[in-house]
Structures are given as structure tokens and as C-alpha cells.
Design an enzyme around this catalytic site. Structure first.
Site, PDB file in Angstrom:
ATOM      1  N   GLU A 125       0.844  -1.201   0.000  1.00  0.00           N
ATOM      2  CA  GLU A 125       0.000   0.000   0.000  1.00  0.00           C
ATOM      3  C   GLU A 125       0.877   1.249   0.000  1.00  0.00           C
ATOM      4  O   GLU A 125       1.941   1.267   0.631  1.00  0.00           O
ATOM      5  CB  GLU A 125      -0.897  -0.011   1.237  1.00  0.00           C
ATOM      6  N   ASP A 127       0.149   5.382   0.597  1.00  0.00           N
ATOM      7  CA  ASP A 127      -0.946   6.221   1.077  1.00  0.00           C
ATOM      8  C   ASP A 127      -0.659   7.716   1.014  1.00  0.00           C
ATOM      9  O   ASP A 127       0.444   8.159   1.354  1.00  0.00           O
ATOM     10  CB  ASP A 127      -1.244   5.916   2.550  1.00  0.00           C
ATOM     11  N   GLU A 129      -2.927  10.365   3.083  1.00  0.00           N
ATOM     12  CA  GLU A 129      -4.054  10.402   4.013  1.00  0.00           C
ATOM     13  C   GLU A 129      -4.132  11.769   4.680  1.00  0.00           C
ATOM     14  O   GLU A 129      -3.127  12.303   5.141  1.00  0.00           O
ATOM     15  CB  GLU A 129      -3.885   9.327   5.090  1.00  0.00           C
ATOM     16  N   GLN A 142      -0.552  12.639   5.942  1.00  0.00           N
ATOM     17  CA  GLN A 142       0.326  11.494   6.212  1.00  0.00           C
ATOM     18  C   GLN A 142       0.608  10.732   4.932  1.00  0.00           C
ATOM     19  O   GLN A 142      -0.316  10.347   4.216  1.00  0.00           O
ATOM     20  CB  GLN A 142      -0.310  10.550   7.236  1.00  0.00           C
ATOM     21  N   THR A 143       1.885  10.531   4.633  1.00  0.00           N
ATOM     22  CA  THR A 143       2.288   9.619   3.565  1.00  0.00           C
ATOM     23  C   THR A 143       2.786   8.342   4.227  1.00  0.00           C
ATOM     24  O   THR A 143       3.391   8.373   5.299  1.00  0.00           O
ATOM     25  CB  THR A 143       3.399  10.230   2.699  1.00  0.00           C
ATOM     26  N   ASN A 144       2.516   7.220   3.585  1.00  0.00           N
ATOM     27  CA  ASN A 144       2.883   5.948   4.210  1.00  0.00           C
ATOM     28  C   ASN A 144       3.118   4.896   3.133  1.00  0.00           C
ATOM     29  O   ASN A 144       2.556   4.981   2.027  1.00  0.00           O
ATOM     30  CB  ASN A 144       1.782   5.486   5.165  1.00  0.00           C
TER      31      ASN A 144
END
Length: 304
Positions: A125, A127, A129, A142-144
Site C-alpha cells: 500500500e 498512502d 491520508e 500522512q504519507t505511508n
């Protein structure tokens, strides 16, 4: 804070005034925005209508498309999500998003890549967010990145969090993921905010992923690690998406298919201008980076 040196005495008080003025410089600069990146990947692709690239995934009663804008919302009965028509193994994926003002604690509005439906319990994944907030604080972006199940059960996230140099509730801004076999670039209005390079096969997502977006109740963790929950007296919580751009290599495309370049040179990495813009953002607006968190087990994130 505005100060004048006109009456500053030649002593330690004057030095303190100078230091305080220097400390305020980033916020003054921040109001002007980052330096130009010199490369604008969003301009390389035409926007598509929602139904040309996506479909409803869940919560259809909380999703409408009107005049090219998709609106999804969360209330006490349900949230909503959407999904691309096909999976990709690389590409440029973006949408212009406008967030809801006011109290949005506990609410997660997101745009991301995932293959969780293809690999349940062992998925990848990437992300973007938007973590909702209380009335007196800004949104957190938030990047993930999760790799081969690190988001399932034994959660090993690779978060980098930011505040933004603008109010994301006042207008639409473009948020993008540029994913190649060698790196992942997160962009806001074409400004790179994070580069996640492929340092090893074990720390980089390489299986095809779908493009998703959703709004949902993440009260257990989204706002200050779950301190503030979604409060449904403020419902509905609304996210608006438009200007969708999807360009890349579908999972079924030939191996000769190449993803869009991450920089004007086309050779990978970022240009000096892009690096300078990203450094500015991280210096002034980064609020968390997993590799700098002393509480994290570094053996689980060897890329640090």
C-alpha cells in the site's frame, strides 16, 4: 511576531530579539510557498472524468458525482470509497482534493494505492491520508508505505507526516503519487514532499496495485494517536475530489511499458530544483518521520 531594532539596547536582550526574529523567518517564508520545483508532471496528463477511471467500491449512498466533482461523505451510518477500473504496476496517480473545515478529528480522507483485495493479509500500500483535526489545529497529511503484509496484523508503517503551507479546506489542491520500479514520489501541487527510493526488494512494493480513495472513521488512531475521536454532532464529514489523472502501466501491459519520468531528465531521481523544493517542505512542514522516531524498532525498517 513583528519586532523593531530601533530601540534595541546593545546587550543580551538585543541578541534575544535577533534570535526570535530569526526563528520566525521560516513561518514568514512558509506563507509564500515553496520554491518552484521546475518540473510539473501534472501538466503532462489530461484529466479524466470519475467514471472513466473509477467506480464505487463501498457506501454508494454516500457518493455523488456532479459537474465533474466527486463528493463522498461519512456520517454515523457509513463512509464511502472508490476504486480504479484496473490495477497498475507503475504510474502517475493524482486527484485534486478539498477537505472539510471545522472539527474533523478521527476522520481519514485518503487517496492511495493498494492490492489488499488481491493479497489479503499480505498486501502492499502507498498512502496519501488527510488526518482530521480539532478546531484549533491544522490537518496532518500522512504519507505511508506498506510492503508485503506490513500493514496486516504486524503493522510496520513507513510514515512521514506534514502540515501544509496552505489551508486545504479553502480550495482544491493536487495530490499525487508517482510510482516507478525504482522510487515513489509524493507530490502536492507538483512539489515533491517525499521521495521513497527502492533500496532493496524487501522494502519496496513491486506487485500491481489499484487506485483507491475513501472517507472513513479512524478514531482509534488518526488524530493525535486516537486522543480525539470522530464527533458525529459535526456530521456529515465531506471530501471532494476532482481533476483525476491516471497514467501508467496497467498490470496487463507489456514489459516495454515505461512509467512517467520523475524529473525533467527522465533518468530517475529528482532534479536540483525539485530537491530544493522538497528540502524546503521537509524543513518547514515535516512533523514526523519514522526513521527519526527513537521508539521504533529499526530492525523492522532496514532502509533507515
Amino acid at each position: 511576531m513583528v519586532m523593531s531594532l530601533q530601540y534595541c539596547p546593545p546587550d543580551m536582550a538585543c541578541i534575544w530579539v535577533l534570535m526570535m526574529m530569526m526563528m520566525t523567518v521560516p513561518s514568514i517564508v512558509g506563507a509564500q510557498g515553496p520554491p518552484p520545483p521546475g518540473y510539473y508532471p501534472s501538466s503532462r496528463f489530461n484529466a479524466i472524468n470519475f467514471d472513466q477511471g473509477f467506480r464505487n467500491r463501498w457506501g454508494p449512498q454516500h457518493q455523488i458525482v456532479d459537474k465533474g466533482t466527486l463528493t463522498i461523505w461519512l456520517d454515523s451510518t457509513s463512509g464511502s470509497g472508490f476504486k480504479s477500473l484496473q490495477p497498475y504496476r507503475s504510474g502517475y496517480f493524482s486527484a485534486a482534493v478539498k477537505l472539510q473545515p471545522g472539527y474533523t478529528a478521527g476522520v481519514n480522507t485518503c487517496f492511495y494505492l493498494s492490492n489488499n483485495e488481491d493479497y489479503p493479509g499480505n498486501h502492499d500500500e502507498v498512502d496519501i491520508e488527510f488526518l482530521g483535526t480539532t478546531l484549533d489545529k491544522p490537518y496532518t497529511l500522512q504519507t505511508n508505505v506498506y510492503i508485503t503484509g506490513s500493514g496486516d496484523g504486524n503493522i510496520i508503517g513507513r510514515e512521514m507526516k506534514f502540515h501544509l503551507w496552505f489551508d486545504p479546506t479553502e480550495d482544491f489542491h493536487n495530490y499525487a503519487i508517482l510510482w516507478t520500479p525504482d522510487e515513489i514520489i509524493f507530490l502536492v501541487d507538483d512539489v515533491p514532499i517525499r521521495r521513497y527510493p527502492r533500496k532493496s526488494d524487501a522494502t519496496f512494493p513491486m506487485r500491481p496495485m489499484w487506485v483507491y480513495g475513501s472517507i472513513w472513521d479512524a478514531s482509534s488512531w488518526a488524530t493525535e494517536n486516537g486522543k480525539y475521536k470522530a464527533d458525529y454532532q459535526y456530521q456529515p464529514f465531506v471530501g471532494k475530489y476532482t481533476n483525476f489523472k491516471v497514467s501508467g502501466c496497467p498490470a496487463a501491459s507489456p514489459t516495454s511499458c515505461q512509467p512517467p519520468p520523475t524529473s525533467p531528465s527522465g533518468s530517475g531521481g529528482l532534479s536540483h530544483q525539485q530537491e530544493a523544493a522538497m528540502e524546503w517542505v521537509q524543513r518547514n512542514y515535516k512533523v514526523y518521520y519514522y526513521c527519526e522516531d527513537p521508539s521504533r524498532d529499526r530492525t523492522l525498517t532496514p532502509e533507515c
